[in-house]
Design a protein around this motif. Structure first.
Motif, PDB file in Angstrom:
ATOM      1  N   ARG A 190      44.158  41.339  43.007  1.00 12.82           N
ATOM      2  CA  ARG A 190      43.028  40.578  43.503  1.00 12.82           C
ATOM      3  C   ARG A 190      43.207  39.095  43.193  1.00 12.82           C
ATOM      4  NH1 ARG A 190      36.942  40.436  41.207  1.00 12.82           N
ATOM      5  NH2 ARG A 190      38.139  40.248  39.283  1.00 12.82           N
ATOM      6  N   VAL A 238      40.842  35.533  42.981  1.00 13.38           N
ATOM      7  CA  VAL A 238      39.510  34.940  42.966  1.00 13.38           C
ATOM      8  C   VAL A 238      39.674  33.421  43.029  1.00 13.38           C
ATOM      9  CG1 VAL A 238      37.372  34.621  41.678  1.00 13.38           C
ATOM     10  CG2 VAL A 238      38.535  36.854  41.661  1.00 13.38           C
ATOM     11  N   THR A 273      43.966  40.417  38.079  1.00 13.42           N
ATOM     12  CA  THR A 273      43.319  39.384  38.891  1.00 13.42           C
ATOM     13  C   THR A 273      43.942  38.019  38.622  1.00 13.42           C
ATOM     14  OG1 THR A 273      41.221  40.595  38.853  1.00 13.42           O
ATOM     15  CG2 THR A 273      41.135  38.273  39.472  1.00 13.42           C
ATOM     16  N   LYS A 317      43.316  41.746  47.640  1.00  8.21           N
ATOM     17  CA  LYS A 317      41.889  41.553  47.818  1.00  8.21           C
ATOM     18  C   LYS A 317      41.548  40.114  47.448  1.00  8.21           C
ATOM     19  CE  LYS A 317      37.393  43.514  46.555  1.00  8.21           C
ATOM     20  NZ  LYS A 317      36.687  44.554  45.759  1.00  8.21           N
ATOM     21  N   GLU A 365      38.472  37.066  46.865  1.00 10.18           N
ATOM     22  CA  GLU A 365      37.088  36.660  46.653  1.00 10.18           C
ATOM     23  C   GLU A 365      37.049  35.138  46.553  1.00 10.18           C
ATOM     24  OE1 GLU A 365      35.170  38.604  43.407  1.00 10.18           O
ATOM     25  OE2 GLU A 365      35.943  40.605  43.925  1.00 10.18           O
ATOM     26  N   VAL A 408      34.439  31.955  45.922  1.00  5.22           N
ATOM     27  CA  VAL A 408      33.123  31.476  45.504  1.00  5.22           C
ATOM     28  C   VAL A 408      33.060  29.998  45.834  1.00  5.22           C
ATOM     29  CG1 VAL A 408      31.503  31.205  43.599  1.00  5.22           C
ATOM     30  CG2 VAL A 408      33.060  33.172  43.644  1.00  5.22           C
ATOM     31  N   ASP A 446      40.306  43.844  51.613  1.00  5.14           N
ATOM     32  CA  ASP A 446      39.004  43.241  51.895  1.00  5.14           C
ATOM     33  C   ASP A 446      38.937  41.809  51.378  1.00  5.14           C
ATOM     34  OD1 ASP A 446      38.255  45.654  52.992  1.00  5.14           O
ATOM     35  OD2 ASP A 446      37.254  46.349  51.162  1.00  5.14           O
ATOM     36  N   TRP A 447      38.151  40.974  52.093  1.00  3.62           N
ATOM     37  CA  TRP A 447      37.861  39.614  51.666  1.00  3.62           C
ATOM     38  C   TRP A 447      36.354  39.485  51.472  1.00  3.62           C
ATOM     39  CZ3 TRP A 447      41.039  35.478  54.867  1.00  3.62           C
ATOM     40  CH2 TRP A 447      42.401  35.682  54.615  1.00  3.62           C
ATOM     41  N   ASN A 448      35.960  38.783  50.414  1.00  6.45           N
ATOM     42  CA  ASN A 448      34.546  38.551  50.142  1.00  6.45           C
ATOM     43  C   ASN A 448      34.316  37.057  49.942  1.00  6.45           C
ATOM     44  OD1 ASN A 448      31.790  39.757  49.384  1.00  6.45           O
ATOM     45  ND2 ASN A 448      32.242  38.453  47.613  1.00  6.45           N
ATOM     46  N   ASP A 452      31.415  34.059  49.244  1.00  3.58           N
ATOM     47  CA  ASP A 452      30.052  33.904  48.734  1.00  3.58           C
ATOM     48  C   ASP A 452      29.728  32.435  48.493  1.00  3.58           C
ATOM     49  OD1 ASP A 452      27.533  34.820  47.675  1.00  3.58           O
ATOM     50  OD2 ASP A 452      28.320  34.369  45.690  1.00  3.58           O
TER      51      ASP A 452
END
Length: 305
Positions: free
Chosen positions: A123, A125, A175, A207, A209, A211, A227-229, A231
């Motif tokens: 992952r 971030v 991560t 993956k 993420e 922010v 998956d991509w998130n 926010d």
């Protein structure tokens, strides 16, 4: 009895020297402030020397000194200005003023960032700080970044020497954390914020993420296999390839752009703000992999690529 108007010679000499200093400063590329600070003490020397020389040459006579008020005032005014410049220079104010006067808007390339990934990383971030960014999936086995930045500065060398000046990478467990930094900027009356535009390449099997922080984000997922998130990003543009096996979902978004959205039932909150937030979904193919976007102001979907 000879009469001498003290200050007449000093004023004439000071004007000649000032003119010479200013003349040669144009050809020698001297700073005007530096010239004035170096020149003004000469006025006091010339004025005092004028009195002493006249008294020495008039030993056989009864000299009578008469002070020319306007000349003395003129010399004193220039001397006072020189003292003020010297005080401002010692406190650093003159340096700030010279820096502001010499500023130009300059553009530079971002230092290249590369971080090789292995099977231990699952992952990524990313924490942004308010700059425009493009995130693109790649088949490469490394996370990399390139781009440009623009700043207003008097320096002719790049502000960022290496990639660590703008982004830090730390692996914790499975991560990889990427934290972006603000561009260097002067704090004060004349400060201005730089502009940065970066492209971040993420291996398509990881993956992701992101922010955000009131910035603009462009997503190019291509053929992602995870998956991509996303926010808390102000504006998001999603560029989706035809027949790609993914779905794009939004939650709590104020504005949606694009004809391909399937608008879900809007949340019925107790206040007017919640009632205006939108949830929507777009699916291409089986929609196996998901891009989830939440808490954004504007989401634009381009699904014709």
């Amino acid at each position: 009895m000879r009469t001498w108007r003290v200050g007449t010679f000093s004023m004439g000499a000071s004007l000649i020297m000032l003119g010479l200093f200013l003349f040669f400063s144009k050809f020698l590329s001297l700073q005007l402030a530096e010239v004035l600070m170096a020149w003004w003490p000469v006025l006091l020397v010339v004025l005092g020397g004028e009195i002493l020389i006249y008294l020495f040459l008039s030993l056989q006579e009864q000299p009578f000194l008469k002070y020319d008020f306007l000349s003395i005032f003129f010399v004193g005014l220039i001397g006072t200005a020189g003292i003020i410049l010297a005080v401002l220079s010692s406190t650093g104010v003159m340096g700030k003023v010279e820096d502001v006067m010499a500023r130009e808007v300059r553009s530079y390339n971002l230092p290249n960032f590369n971080y090789k990934t292995d099977d231990s990383i699952k992952r990524v971030v990313v924490r942004t700080v308010g700059y425009d960014m493009t995130v693109e999936a790649t088949e490469s086995k490394e996370v990399s970044m390139f781009g440009t930045y623009r700043v207003e500065t008097a320096k002719k060398t790049a502000l960022l020497k290496n990639a660590q000046d703008i982004v830090t990478a730390n692996q914790k467990g499975d991560t990889l954390y990427l934290n972006f930094k603000m561009l260097p900027e002067d704090v004060g009356l004349f400060h201005s914020q730089g502009i940065l535009a970066a492209t971040l390449l993420i291996p398509n099997h990881l993956k992701l993420e992101v922010v955000g922080n009131t910035d603009s984000l462009s997503l190019k997922p291509r053929t992602i296999t995870n998956d991509w998130n996303i926010d808390s990003t102000s504006a998001v543009t999603v560029n989706v390839l035809k027949n790609s096996n993914l779905s794009v979902e939004t939650a709590d978004v104020e504005q949606l752009q694009g004809k391909e959205w399937n608008i879900k039932e809007e949340p019925k909150g107790s206040d007017e703000l919640n009632a205006t937030l939108k949830n929507a979904v777009y699916q291409s193919g089986e929609g196996k992999y998901r891009i989830h976007i939440s808490n954004a102001y504007d989401v634009n979907l381009n699904a014709n690529q």
